[in-house]
Structure formats: C-alpha cells, structure tokens
Design a protein around this motif. Structure first.
Motif, PDB file in Angstrom:
ATOM      1  N   LEU A 194       0.858  -1.173   0.000  1.00 42.59           N
ATOM      2  CA  LEU A 194       0.000   0.000   0.000  1.00 42.59           C
ATOM      3  C   LEU A 194       0.895   1.223   0.000  1.00 42.59           C
ATOM      4  O   LEU A 194       1.708   1.400   0.919  1.00 42.59           O
ATOM      5  CB  LEU A 194      -0.905   0.029   1.238  1.00 42.59           C
ATOM      6  N   ARG A 195       0.772   2.048  -1.043  1.00 44.27           N
ATOM      7  CA  ARG A 195       1.573   3.262  -1.131  1.00 44.27           C
ATOM      8  C   ARG A 195       0.636   4.453  -1.239  1.00 44.27           C
ATOM      9  O   ARG A 195      -0.187   4.517  -2.148  1.00 44.27           O
ATOM     10  CB  ARG A 195       2.503   3.224  -2.326  1.00 44.27           C
ATOM     11  N   ILE A 196       0.774   5.383  -0.304  1.00 40.26           N
ATOM     12  CA  ILE A 196      -0.034   6.584  -0.271  1.00 40.26           C
ATOM     13  C   ILE A 196       0.924   7.759  -0.412  1.00 40.26           C
ATOM     14  O   ILE A 196       1.787   7.983   0.444  1.00 40.26           O
ATOM     15  CB  ILE A 196      -0.854   6.691   1.034  1.00 40.26           C
ATOM     16  N   GLY A 197       0.811   8.490  -1.516  1.00 36.62           N
ATOM     17  CA  GLY A 197       1.728   9.579  -1.825  1.00 36.62           C
ATOM     18  C   GLY A 197       1.425  10.853  -1.048  1.00 36.62           C
ATOM     19  O   GLY A 197       0.416  10.954  -0.335  1.00 36.62           O
ATOM     20  N   PHE A 198       2.285  11.848  -1.205  1.00 34.76           N
ATOM     21  CA  PHE A 198       2.137  13.135  -0.520  1.00 34.76           C
ATOM     22  C   PHE A 198       0.781  13.759  -0.818  1.00 34.76           C
ATOM     23  O   PHE A 198       0.403  13.916  -1.979  1.00 34.76           O
ATOM     24  CB  PHE A 198       3.241  14.108  -0.940  1.00 34.76           C
ATOM     25  N   GLY A 199       0.029  14.091   0.230  1.00 39.35           N
ATOM     26  CA  GLY A 199      -1.263  14.751   0.089  1.00 39.35           C
ATOM     27  C   GLY A 199      -2.391  13.847  -0.363  1.00 39.35           C
ATOM     28  O   GLY A 199      -3.526  14.280  -0.486  1.00 39.35           O
TER      29      GLY A 199
ATOM     30  N   CYS B 154      -1.957   4.940  -4.216  1.00 45.03           N
ATOM     31  CA  CYS B 154      -2.854   6.083  -4.054  1.00 45.03           C
ATOM     32  C   CYS B 154      -2.028   7.366  -4.090  1.00 45.03           C
ATOM     33  O   CYS B 154      -1.243   7.624  -3.182  1.00 45.03           O
ATOM     34  CB  CYS B 154      -3.594   5.945  -2.730  1.00 45.03           C
ATOM     35  N   PHE B 155      -2.224   8.153  -5.147  1.00 42.44           N
ATOM     36  CA  PHE B 155      -1.495   9.415  -5.288  1.00 42.44           C
ATOM     37  C   PHE B 155      -2.437  10.612  -5.330  1.00 42.44           C
ATOM     38  O   PHE B 155      -2.000  11.746  -5.390  1.00 42.44           O
ATOM     39  CB  PHE B 155      -0.603   9.381  -6.531  1.00 42.44           C
ATOM     40  N   LYS B 156      -3.743  10.356  -5.309  1.00 41.63           N
ATOM     41  CA  LYS B 156      -4.747  11.418  -5.224  1.00 41.63           C
ATOM     42  C   LYS B 156      -5.776  11.026  -4.176  1.00 41.63           C
ATOM     43  O   LYS B 156      -5.695  11.463  -3.052  1.00 41.63           O
ATOM     44  CB  LYS B 156      -5.400  11.675  -6.583  1.00 41.63           C
ATOM     45  N   LYS B 157      -6.748  10.156  -4.555  1.00 40.60           N
ATOM     46  CA  LYS B 157      -7.745   9.701  -3.584  1.00 40.60           C
ATOM     47  C   LYS B 157      -8.352   8.381  -4.042  1.00 40.60           C
ATOM     48  O   LYS B 157      -8.767   8.242  -5.188  1.00 40.60           O
ATOM     49  CB  LYS B 157      -8.854  10.732  -3.418  1.00 40.60           C
ATOM     50  N   ILE B 158      -8.388   7.426  -3.115  1.00 38.47           N
ATOM     51  CA  ILE B 158      -9.074   6.154  -3.326  1.00 38.47           C
ATOM     52  C   ILE B 158      -9.998   5.937  -2.139  1.00 38.47           C
ATOM     53  O   ILE B 158      -9.565   6.017  -0.991  1.00 38.47           O
ATOM     54  CB  ILE B 158      -8.088   4.971  -3.445  1.00 38.47           C
ATOM     55  N   VAL B 159     -11.272   5.673  -2.434  1.00 41.82           N
ATOM     56  CA  VAL B 159     -12.262   5.372  -1.398  1.00 41.82           C
ATOM     57  C   VAL B 159     -12.813   3.985  -1.680  1.00 41.82           C
ATOM     58  O   VAL B 159     -13.285   3.716  -2.786  1.00 41.82           O
ATOM     59  CB  VAL B 159     -13.418   6.403  -1.391  1.00 41.82           C
ATOM     60  N   ILE B 160     -12.741   3.112  -0.684  1.00 40.41           N
ATOM     61  CA  ILE B 160     -13.280   1.752  -0.799  1.00 40.41           C
ATOM     62  C   ILE B 160     -14.386   1.639   0.251  1.00 40.41           C
ATOM     63  O   ILE B 160     -14.138   1.775   1.445  1.00 40.41           O
ATOM     64  CB  ILE B 160     -12.193   0.688  -0.591  1.00 40.41           C
ATOM     65  N   GLY B 161     -15.616   1.392  -0.212  1.00 40.26           N
ATOM     66  CA  GLY B 161     -16.788   1.400   0.662  1.00 40.26           C
ATOM     67  C   GLY B 161     -16.879   0.212   1.600  1.00 40.26           C
ATOM     68  O   GLY B 161     -16.166  -0.791   1.460  1.00 40.26           O
ATOM     69  N   ASP B 162     -17.815   0.329   2.541  1.00 44.74           N
ATOM     70  CA  ASP B 162     -18.044  -0.696   3.555  1.00 44.74           C
ATOM     71  C   ASP B 162     -18.218  -2.078   2.930  1.00 44.74           C
ATOM     72  O   ASP B 162     -18.902  -2.244   1.921  1.00 44.74           O
ATOM     73  CB  ASP B 162     -19.306  -0.385   4.360  1.00 44.74           C
ATOM     74  N   ASN B 163     -17.597  -3.058   3.558  1.00 45.84           N
ATOM     75  CA  ASN B 163     -17.750  -4.475   3.218  1.00 45.84           C
ATOM     76  C   ASN B 163     -17.350  -4.830   1.790  1.00 45.84           C
ATOM     77  O   ASN B 163     -17.816  -5.829   1.247  1.00 45.84           O
ATOM     78  CB  ASN B 163     -19.184  -4.944   3.505  1.00 45.84           C
TER      79      ASN B 163
ATOM     80  N   THR C  84      -3.240   6.429 -10.452  1.00 40.29           N
ATOM     81  CA  THR C  84      -2.271   7.139 -11.291  1.00 40.29           C
ATOM     82  C   THR C  84      -1.806   6.238 -12.431  1.00 40.29           C
ATOM     83  O   THR C  84      -1.805   5.015 -12.306  1.00 40.29           O
ATOM     84  CB  THR C  84      -1.047   7.599 -10.474  1.00 40.29           C
ATOM     85  N   ASN C  85      -1.418   6.875 -13.537  1.00 36.15           N
ATOM     86  CA  ASN C  85      -0.826   6.152 -14.663  1.00 36.15           C
ATOM     87  C   ASN C  85       0.677   6.000 -14.489  1.00 36.15           C
ATOM     88  O   ASN C  85       1.316   5.307 -15.260  1.00 36.15           O
ATOM     89  CB  ASN C  85      -1.064   6.922 -15.971  1.00 36.15           C
ATOM     90  N   PHE C  86       1.257   6.721 -13.544  1.00 30.72           N
ATOM     91  CA  PHE C  86       2.697   6.767 -13.291  1.00 30.72           C
ATOM     92  C   PHE C  86       3.467   7.471 -14.403  1.00 30.72           C
ATOM     93  O   PHE C  86       4.665   7.607 -14.341  1.00 30.72           O
ATOM     94  CB  PHE C  86       3.303   5.384 -13.032  1.00 30.72           C
ATOM     95  N   HIS C  87       2.785   7.870 -15.467  1.00 30.09           N
ATOM     96  CA  HIS C  87       3.411   8.636 -16.546  1.00 30.09           C
ATOM     97  C   HIS C  87       2.306   9.378 -17.293  1.00 30.09           C
ATOM     98  O   HIS C  87       1.134   9.010 -17.216  1.00 30.09           O
ATOM     99  CB  HIS C  87       4.182   7.723 -17.510  1.00 30.09           C
ATOM    100  N   PHE C  88       2.663  10.417 -18.002  1.00 29.17           N
ATOM    101  CA  PHE C  88       1.679  11.166 -18.767  1.00 29.17           C
ATOM    102  C   PHE C  88       1.311  10.415 -20.034  1.00 29.17           C
ATOM    103  O   PHE C  88       2.112   9.669 -20.596  1.00 29.17           O
ATOM    104  CB  PHE C  88       2.221  12.560 -19.121  1.00 29.17           C
ATOM    105  N   ILE C  89       0.059  10.613 -20.484  1.00 29.31           N
ATOM    106  CA  ILE C  89      -0.431  10.026 -21.725  1.00 29.31           C
ATOM    107  C   ILE C  89      -0.908  11.170 -22.609  1.00 29.31           C
ATOM    108  O   ILE C  89      -1.705  12.007 -22.183  1.00 29.31           O
ATOM    109  CB  ILE C  89      -1.575   9.030 -21.455  1.00 29.31           C
TER     110      ILE C  89
END
Length: 137
Positions: A41-46, A65-74, A86-91
């Motif tokens: 699990l990698r959570i980037g700055f901010g 996670c480099f912006k926001k990931i929400v995983i709901g209940d259950n 993230t794509n890890f690179h620009f497209i």
C-alpha cells in the motif's frame, strides 16, 4: 480493529511475505477490516486512502494512491489485484493535442468484490454495484 498481515485459513496466501505500507499521505479507517499478507500500500504526498467498515484486502494486492481512493463498507479487493489512481506517466492524445491527467480519483462503493488479478485504474466509480446485484437476485 483492523487486522494487518492476516492469514485466512484455506485462502491463497503469501504467509512468508509481510504486507508493506508506505504512507506519505492520509489513511482513514472507518471501522474494522482486514489486510492480508504480501500487499503493498503506497499513499503519496497529500493523497487520501479511505477504507470503509469491513473492507478486506486479501493477499498480494497493490494499492497505489497518489490522489484519492475510497473503498466502501464491506468491499473486498482479492488476491493479486491492483488499485491505482495514477498512470505513473503522462499520456498524450495527439489527435486532440491534449495531455491527459496523471491522477484520477477512484470510488468503489459498498459491498463490491474486485475479483482476483483485476486492475482498477484512476477514474473508476463503482457506486451502484450493490443496487444492480439486488435487482438480479
């Protein structure tokens, strides 16, 4: 309580490989859950990773996670799956002359099952899976 490096009896697992968390952002646990073995699990700055009540991330999964990931209940993310906002690179879209966003939020609703070896990329929104299943059943 959140169980970390949890080995479920009878499940595919990597008991000899410990899960890792590299947290440079925020992790929100909204209740108990389970994170199995061999996960990264990698959570980037901010960035914000928010896990609902009863979330299970089984074994050998990657959450980037480099912006926001929400995983709901259950909801469950099961073995060898990836969730990456993230794509890890620009497209580049040369036809439109645009550079697409590097990061997009991910929202996985309540009671979702991300099956083994799946990849979920930025921009995904699964809020109605539970409703669709209820209509089928």
């Amino acid at each position: 309580m959140v169980k970390f490096n949890y080995s479920a009896s009878g499940a595919p697992q990597n008991m000899s490989v410990q899960s890792e968390i590299l947290n440079q952002g925020t992790i929100i646990f909204n209740g108990g859950g389970m994170i199995g073995t061999g996960n990264k699990l990698r959570i980037g700055f901010g960035a914000v990773l928010e896990l609902g009540r009863g979330v299970k991330i089984t074994d050998a999964c990657n959450i980037s996670c480099f912006k926001k990931i929400v995983i709901g209940d259950n909801s469950w993310i099961v073995h060898r799956s990836q969730v990456m906002d993230t794509n890890f690179h620009f497209i580049a879209d040369f036809n439109r002359g645009e550079i697409l966003p590097l990061k997009k939020e991910i929202f996985i609703g309540k009671h979702c099952w991300i099956c083994n070896s799946s990849t979920i990329m930025g921009g995904v929104n699964f809020p109605i899976i539970r409703l669709l299943l209820a209509e089928v059943l």
